[in-house]
Design a protein around this motif. Structure first.
Motif, mmCIF file in Angstrom:
data_model
loop_
_atom_site.group_PDB
_atom_site.id
_atom_site.type_symbol
_atom_site.label_atom_id
_atom_site.label_comp_id
_atom_site.label_asym_id
_atom_site.label_seq_id
_atom_site.Cartn_x
_atom_site.Cartn_y
_atom_site.Cartn_z
ATOM 1 N N ILE A 128 118.257 1.637 39.218
ATOM 2 C CA ILE A 128 119.309 0.870 39.296
ATOM 3 C C ILE A 128 119.464 0.445 40.572
ATOM 4 N N ARG A 129 119.983 1.586 41.369
ATOM 5 C CA ARG A 129 120.399 1.476 42.762
ATOM 6 C C ARG A 129 119.456 0.578 43.403
ATOM 7 N N HIS A 130 118.245 0.427 43.312
ATOM 8 C CA HIS A 130 117.609 -0.311 44.104
ATOM 9 C C HIS A 130 117.460 -1.852 43.627
ATOM 10 N N ILE A 131 117.462 -2.104 42.417
ATOM 11 C CA ILE A 131 117.902 -3.233 41.869
ATOM 12 C C ILE A 131 119.180 -3.650 42.476
ATOM 13 N N GLN A 132 120.200 -2.966 42.474
ATOM 14 C CA GLN A 132 121.618 -3.406 42.712
ATOM 15 C C GLN A 132 121.306 -3.994 44.304
ATOM 16 N N GLU A 133 120.407 -3.457 44.810
ATOM 17 C CA GLU A 133 120.427 -3.769 46.403
ATOM 18 C C GLU A 133 119.428 -5.286 46.613
ATOM 19 N N LEU A 134 118.498 -5.251 45.671
ATOM 20 C CA LEU A 134 117.508 -6.470 45.582
ATOM 21 C C LEU A 134 118.394 -7.519 45.344
ATOM 22 N N LEU A 135 119.356 -7.351 44.201
ATOM 23 C CA LEU A 135 120.216 -8.492 43.827
ATOM 24 C C LEU A 135 121.470 -8.966 44.657
ATOM 25 N N GLY A 136 121.623 -7.748 45.444
ATOM 26 C CA GLY A 136 122.914 -8.043 46.377
ATOM 27 C C GLY A 136 124.298 -7.939 45.684
ATOM 28 N N HIS A 137 124.342 -7.058 44.717
ATOM 29 C CA HIS A 137 125.523 -6.799 43.816
ATOM 30 C C HIS A 137 126.536 -5.778 44.614
ATOM 31 N N SER A 138 127.651 -6.106 45.069
ATOM 32 C CA SER A 138 128.506 -5.109 45.577
ATOM 33 C C SER A 138 129.005 -3.997 44.609
ATOM 34 N N LYS A 139 129.107 -3.842 43.380
ATOM 35 C CA LYS A 139 129.165 -2.893 42.473
ATOM 36 C C LYS A 139 128.234 -2.746 41.810
ATOM 37 N N PRO A 140 127.922 -1.376 41.452
ATOM 38 C CA PRO A 140 126.698 -0.867 40.533
ATOM 39 C C PRO A 140 127.115 -1.383 39.147
ATOM 40 N N GLU A 141 128.454 -1.613 38.713
ATOM 41 C CA GLU A 141 128.904 -2.137 37.655
ATOM 42 C C GLU A 141 128.230 -3.433 37.177
#
Length: 387
Positions: A334-347
């Motif tokens: 999920i952390r890699h997906i967060q980076e790929l999407l450019g989300h600031s918050k993991p939520e």
């Protein structure tokens, strides 16, 4: 007989007539094929742009097709006379100066152009609504009446309502001489809707039925790299690094740069597109040069969905949702997906855990468990089925 209620509303600064009726598939298919009928996701209805002659002819056409027509436009006009103030007057010179200063202040805070445009439009509308009342005397009552008018008359969605409140809060902060407490303006909670997700098969069908090469590349890239539509249209030729299989996304949401991947299976299509269209600056350009239109993307995506027989309400952002969900189902952290999407918050990224099928498919319904137990080999009661 299906009753069609005709209700006036404002959409994109145009006077429109909304078509309200209880859902009926055959009726919906007839209406959407009628001349001049459009669909608005913002207001959630079919509509026509208002013109007296067109409106009269349209009512006759509805009646001819067997619909019972309920004309609510006269009721709305009566309410308007009582104080609904549907048609706003021009803004005064002093308030226009305040409005221009407001936009400059937002620009000074480095808000995005789209945010400045959206907030500016709401504040401009609010200042027009208060008519000749001096800006220094505008108070919480004016805000309340304006919100009630806008939501009731223009039928704004919850997300638009939240944008209005944010705009008015910015205005109150940046123009403190008015009598508005920004924190006292009620902010409705967000809709907790789950994203619409395409299956792998539906994504492939969508790409296959799109015959125009440029359109096919856009759909494929939105899905394969998880791009927002603005990020897709802002891509420049220099942002592609095929040797490292990376795509440099510049100035994404929140003015953040990031790297995402390029699907290796798309390399031949992308190179074919480049040789065919020979773009100069932006990877996707309109025929006259410059950026391609987001409205054009939404338009051809709707056509492709019809050709692929996809009934889901698909937007360009649905392809990004599908990208994230499919990555999660394939076991990507999920952390890699967060980076790929450019989300600031993991939520923000965690919403995809609610729509992934991988875990849900492993959960058995208690009915399945009950029937499996009843049909064990040593159980000879064969009359316990659901047939």
């Amino acid at each position: 007989m299906i009753t069609i209620t005709l209700q006036p509303f404002k959409h994109n600064s145009e006077n429109c007539i909304g078509l309200k009726f209880k859902y009926h598939f055959e009726s919906k298919e007839i209406i959407k094929r009628m001349e001049g009928v459009r669909w608005t996701k913002t207001h959630g209805c079919f509509y026509i742009v208002y013109d007296q002659n067109t409106f009269t002819a349209f009512k006759q056409a509805l009646a001819a097709k067997g619909f019972d027509v309920a004309d609510a436009t006269q009721t709305a006009q009566d309410e308007n006379k009582k104080g609904a103030r549907k048609n706003l007057g021009p803004i005064t010179a002093s308030k226009n100066s305040i409005y221009e200063n407001f936009k400059q202040s937002l620009n000074g805070k480095r808000l995005s152009k789209s945010t400045i445009k959206t907030y500016g439009a709401f504040v401009h509308q609010f200042l027009r609504y208060t008519e000749n009342k001096p800006a220094d005397l505008i108070d919480a009552t004016d805000v309340r009446l304006y919100l009630e008018w806008a939501i009731g008359t223009l039928n704004y969605s919850v997300s638009t309502h939240r944008q209005m409140v944010s705009a008015l809060r910015h205005f109150a902060y940046l123009y403190p001489t008015c009598a508005i407490d920004p924190e006292a303006i009620f902010m409705p909670s967000k809709d907790k809707k789950l994203p619409v997700i395409l299956s792998f098969k539906e994504v492939v069908q969508l790409i296959q039925v799109t015959k125009n090469l440029k359109h096919r590349v856009i759909i494929a890239m939105l899905y394969a790299s998880g791009l927002r539509i603005g990020e897709m249209l802002n891509l420049e030729i220099k942002d592609f690094d095929f040797s490292r299989n990376q795509l440099h996304v510049r100035g994404g949401k929140g003015r953040k740069d990031r790297y995402t991947t390029i699907a290796q299976t798309l390399h031949p299509m992308l190179k074919n597109y480049y040789r065919t269209y020979n773009p100069k600056v932006y990877f996707i350009e309109n025929p006259n040069g410059g950026k391609y239109s987001a409205a054009s993307v939404r338009s051809f995506l709707r056509r492709s969905c019809k050709l692929a027989r996809i009934k889901k309400p698909i937007t360009p952002h649905s392809l990004r949702h599908s990208y994230a969900t499919h990555l999660l189902e394939q076991g990507t952290d999920i952390r890699h997906i967060q980076e790929l999407l450019g989300h600031s918050k993991p939520e923000t990224t965690m919403i995809y855990t609610k729509v992934t099928r991988k875990e849900l498919q492993q959960i058995k319904s208690p009915l399945d468990s009950a029937l499996n137990e009843l049909y064990l080999p040593d159980n000879h009661n064969k009359k316990l089925g659901l047939d």
